[in-house]
Design a protein around this motif. Structure first.
Motif, PDB file in Angstrom:
ATOM      1  N   LYS A  43      49.025  -9.944  56.722  1.00  0.00           N
ATOM      2  CA  LYS A  43      49.630 -10.381  55.468  1.00  0.00           C
ATOM      3  C   LYS A  43      50.474  -9.268  54.853  1.00  0.00           C
ATOM      4  N   THR A  44      50.028  -8.022  55.039  1.00  0.00           N
ATOM      5  CA  THR A  44      50.814  -6.887  54.555  1.00  0.00           C
ATOM      6  C   THR A  44      52.142  -6.807  55.295  1.00  0.00           C
ATOM      7  N   TYR A  45      52.086  -7.020  56.594  1.00  0.00           N
ATOM      8  CA  TYR A  45      53.304  -7.039  57.406  1.00  0.00           C
ATOM      9  C   TYR A  45      54.256  -8.128  56.910  1.00  0.00           C
ATOM     10  N   GLU A  46      53.736  -9.325  56.657  1.00  0.00           N
ATOM     11  CA  GLU A  46      54.574 -10.424  56.169  1.00  0.00           C
ATOM     12  C   GLU A  46      55.176 -10.092  54.801  1.00  0.00           C
ATOM     13  N   LEU A  47      54.398  -9.420  53.964  1.00  0.00           N
ATOM     14  CA  LEU A  47      54.871  -9.015  52.637  1.00  0.00           C
ATOM     15  C   LEU A  47      56.027  -8.032  52.762  1.00  0.00           C
ATOM     16  N   ALA A  48      55.883  -7.073  53.670  1.00  0.00           N
ATOM     17  CA  ALA A  48      56.942  -6.082  53.875  1.00  0.00           C
ATOM     18  C   ALA A  48      58.214  -6.743  54.405  1.00  0.00           C
ATOM     19  N   VAL A  49      58.073  -7.640  55.369  1.00  0.00           N
ATOM     20  CA  VAL A  49      59.234  -8.341  55.933  1.00  0.00           C
ATOM     21  C   VAL A  49      59.944  -9.142  54.849  1.00  0.00           C
ATOM     22  N   GLY A  69      48.739   3.227  43.994  1.00  0.00           N
ATOM     23  CA  GLY A  69      49.195   2.634  45.252  1.00  0.00           C
ATOM     24  C   GLY A  69      49.771   3.697  46.166  1.00  0.00           C
ATOM     25  N   MET A  70      49.639   3.489  47.464  1.00  0.00           N
ATOM     26  CA  MET A  70      50.186   4.432  48.435  1.00  0.00           C
ATOM     27  C   MET A  70      50.652   3.661  49.672  1.00  0.00           C
ATOM     28  N   ALA A  71      51.836   3.961  50.143  1.00  0.00           N
ATOM     29  CA  ALA A  71      52.360   3.343  51.362  1.00  0.00           C
ATOM     30  C   ALA A  71      52.610   4.410  52.412  1.00  0.00           C
ATOM     31  N   GLU A  72      52.266   4.080  53.652  1.00  0.00           N
ATOM     32  CA  GLU A  72      52.494   4.995  54.778  1.00  0.00           C
ATOM     33  C   GLU A  72      53.589   4.437  55.670  1.00  0.00           C
ATOM     34  N   PHE A  73      54.445   5.338  56.149  1.00  0.00           N
ATOM     35  CA  PHE A  73      55.538   4.996  57.049  1.00  0.00           C
ATOM     36  C   PHE A  73      55.530   5.975  58.234  1.00  0.00           C
ATOM     37  N   LYS A  74      56.125   5.528  59.329  1.00  0.00           N
ATOM     38  CA  LYS A  74      56.384   6.441  60.445  1.00  0.00           C
ATOM     39  C   LYS A  74      57.873   6.400  60.747  1.00  0.00           C
ATOM     40  N   LYS A  75      58.454   7.579  60.860  1.00  0.00           N
ATOM     41  CA  LYS A  75      59.881   7.669  61.136  1.00  0.00           C
ATOM     42  C   LYS A  75      60.122   7.510  62.630  1.00  0.00           C
ATOM     43  N   TYR A 108      62.595   4.656  58.850  1.00  0.00           N
ATOM     44  CA  TYR A 108      61.204   4.671  58.403  1.00  0.00           C
ATOM     45  C   TYR A 108      60.593   3.293  58.626  1.00  0.00           C
ATOM     46  N   LYS A 109      59.554   3.201  59.449  1.00  0.00           N
ATOM     47  CA  LYS A 109      58.885   1.933  59.744  1.00  0.00           C
ATOM     48  C   LYS A 109      57.570   1.864  58.961  1.00  0.00           C
ATOM     49  N   PHE A 110      57.381   0.759  58.287  1.00  0.00           N
ATOM     50  CA  PHE A 110      56.225   0.567  57.413  1.00  0.00           C
ATOM     51  C   PHE A 110      54.932   0.430  58.227  1.00  0.00           C
ATOM     52  N   ILE A 111      53.872   1.120  57.775  1.00  0.00           N
ATOM     53  CA  ILE A 111      52.563   1.050  58.429  1.00  0.00           C
ATOM     54  C   ILE A 111      51.556   0.280  57.582  1.00  0.00           C
ATOM     55  N   GLU A 112      51.323   0.720  56.328  1.00  0.00           N
ATOM     56  CA  GLU A 112      50.311   0.061  55.508  1.00  0.00           C
ATOM     57  C   GLU A 112      50.447   0.461  54.045  1.00  0.00           C
ATOM     58  N   ILE A 113      49.736  -0.305  53.193  1.00  0.00           N
ATOM     59  CA  ILE A 113      49.597   0.023  51.775  1.00  0.00           C
ATOM     60  C   ILE A 113      48.119   0.159  51.456  1.00  0.00           C
ATOM     61  N   PRO A 119      61.670  -2.243  56.803  1.00  0.00           N
ATOM     62  CA  PRO A 119      61.596  -2.151  58.263  1.00  0.00           C
ATOM     63  C   PRO A 119      60.149  -1.992  58.745  1.00  0.00           C
ATOM     64  N   CYS A 120      59.792  -2.721  59.789  1.00  0.00           N
ATOM     65  CA  CYS A 120      58.428  -2.705  60.334  1.00  0.00           C
ATOM     66  C   CYS A 120      58.480  -2.635  61.855  1.00  0.00           C
ATOM     67  N   PRO A 121      57.427  -2.126  62.483  1.00  0.00           N
ATOM     68  CA  PRO A 121      57.315  -2.266  63.938  1.00  0.00           C
ATOM     69  C   PRO A 121      57.141  -3.745  64.310  1.00  0.00           C
TER      70      PRO A 121
END
Length: 391
Positions: free
Chosen positions: A119-125, A267-273, A280-285, A130-132
């Protein structure tokens, strides 16, 4: 400042210990609780610590426990947590708990979304983050469909990480080939719903985080960003060695996202470049205090104390500028990561030594509260020895 309100912390991991120390050193009375195993390791001399009922299996008992505690304290304490189990519990019981405690969470609907990886992935999209490439897998047919479009290696992740890790203490599992994924999928599926994601190339230093504290009206009170240097386990783990670092380009991505989803409170969001294209690709919140939050104090943006001041109506001034270059070190995990990377010729003793230089904040080591460090170090070293014996 007025410190008449006590604080209650649900979490005695290194995360919770960091909250205890930030508050207790300012003269605030602190009570801290967790289930038996983390309590035995993390109990601190700076707080009144004890065992509490489990938020997963004893929800009603925990609710009664907290109500009785608040009545005993006598005024509404500020409620903190650094663990997803407690976030879910607090959010679910917020109407009752708000009668007895001070805290600020986003709406329960958003909490449920960000605790669920898909659901987090769907929220980001939905918000054009950007997501993996990500696939939800419920059965072997969906697994075969995903394999047709996946690049290998790939990673398998639990949808509900905090529940999955109660059975298998891993954030993600790497699969090198389709055959390996097919043969091991059923075993992991028994532990919870799963997603498969592409493996974003890049080392530990490609991980970044942006943290915020928004008030009830979505006014930004605190802002902080960081870069990982090392994590434990080295492949997929939690922070072992990080550094404060202002990331304007990533902040510009996160602020509209957080405001769009109304991420009130912490709140905190993690990304990987992505090393292939620099994206920057979104990982989680995480809608809570995160493991390395204790770095924010030395960096001039003390999230823990600002949260206390805001909830006790003391109107803290916004803190949106940080001090860069300060290190946060989880010493035993940093050492164990060094041993792993040294075997692969990815790190030398000189690298390890240089990582300890400069201004720093230790995750657990503290002269005025030494025992959480020693108990945690002993536990980590024993577990590492057991794993080595199995190899």
């Amino acid at each position: 400042m007025n410190h008449e309100h006590s604080a209650v912390i649900l979490d005695l991991s290194a995360n919770g210990v960091g909250i205890i120390r930030s508050l207790a050193r300012k003269g605030i009375k602190v009570y801290a609780f967790d289930t038996k195993k983390p309590y035995k390791i993390g109990k601190s001399r700076l707080a009144t610590c004890d065992i509490c009922p489990s938020p997963l299996t004893e929800e009603k008992k925990l609710l009664d426990f907290l109500i009785k505690l608040s009545n005993k304290i006598g005024s509404k304490p500020v409620l903190y947590t650094g663990a997803d189990d407690y976030v879910q519990f607090i959010s679910k019981n917020r109407d009752e708990l708000l009668k007895y405690f001070l805290f600020l969470f986003p709406d329960n609907y958003l909490i449920e979304q960000v605790l669920d990886k898909y659901k987090t992935y769907e929220l980001a999209v939905k918000h054009n983050i950007p997501c993996p490439k990500t696939y939800v897998i419920d059965n072997k047919e969906e697994l075969e469909d995903a394999i047709l479009t996946l690049d290998f290696p790939c990673i398998l992740k639990p949808v509900l990480g905090h529940e999955f890790r109660k059975r298998i203490n891993k954030k993600a599992i790497v699969f090198e080939t389709p055959e390996q994924l097919r043969s091991e999928y059923s075993f992991y599926r028994e532990c919870g719903q799963l997603i498969i994601q592409e493996l974003i190339p890049g080392d530990n230093q490609c991980f970044y985080k942006v943290a915020t504290f928004y008030d009830d009206n979505m006014e930004l009170l605190a802002l902080f960003s960081l870069q990982k240097n090392h994590q434990f386990p080295a492949e997929f783990g939690t922070g072992a060695h990080i550094v404060s670092k202002k990331l304007p380009e990533l902040i510009d991505i996160c602020i509209p996202f957080f405001e769009g989803i109304k991420l009130k409170g912490i709140g905190m969001a993690e990304f990987k470049k992505d090393s292939r294209d620099g994206t920057y690709k979104f990982i989680e919140i995480n809608p809570r205090f995160w493991l390395t939050h204790s770095l924010t104090g030395p960096s001039g943006v003390d999230f823990v104390y600002m949260y206390y001041l805001y909830l006790t109506n003391q109107n803290p001034e916004p803190r949106l500028n940080q001090i860069d270059g300060i290190k946060w070190i989880y010493l035993v995990r940093y050492y164990l990561t060094f041993l792993q990377k040294k075997k692969r010729s990815e790190m030398t003793f000189k690298d390890f030594y240089q990582g300890l230089q400069g201004q720093k904040e230790f995750a657990l080591f503290a002269w005025d509260d030494p025992m959480p460090f020693f108990r945690s170090a002993w536990s980590h070293l024993i577990n590492a020895w057991k794993r080595k014996r199995k190899e």
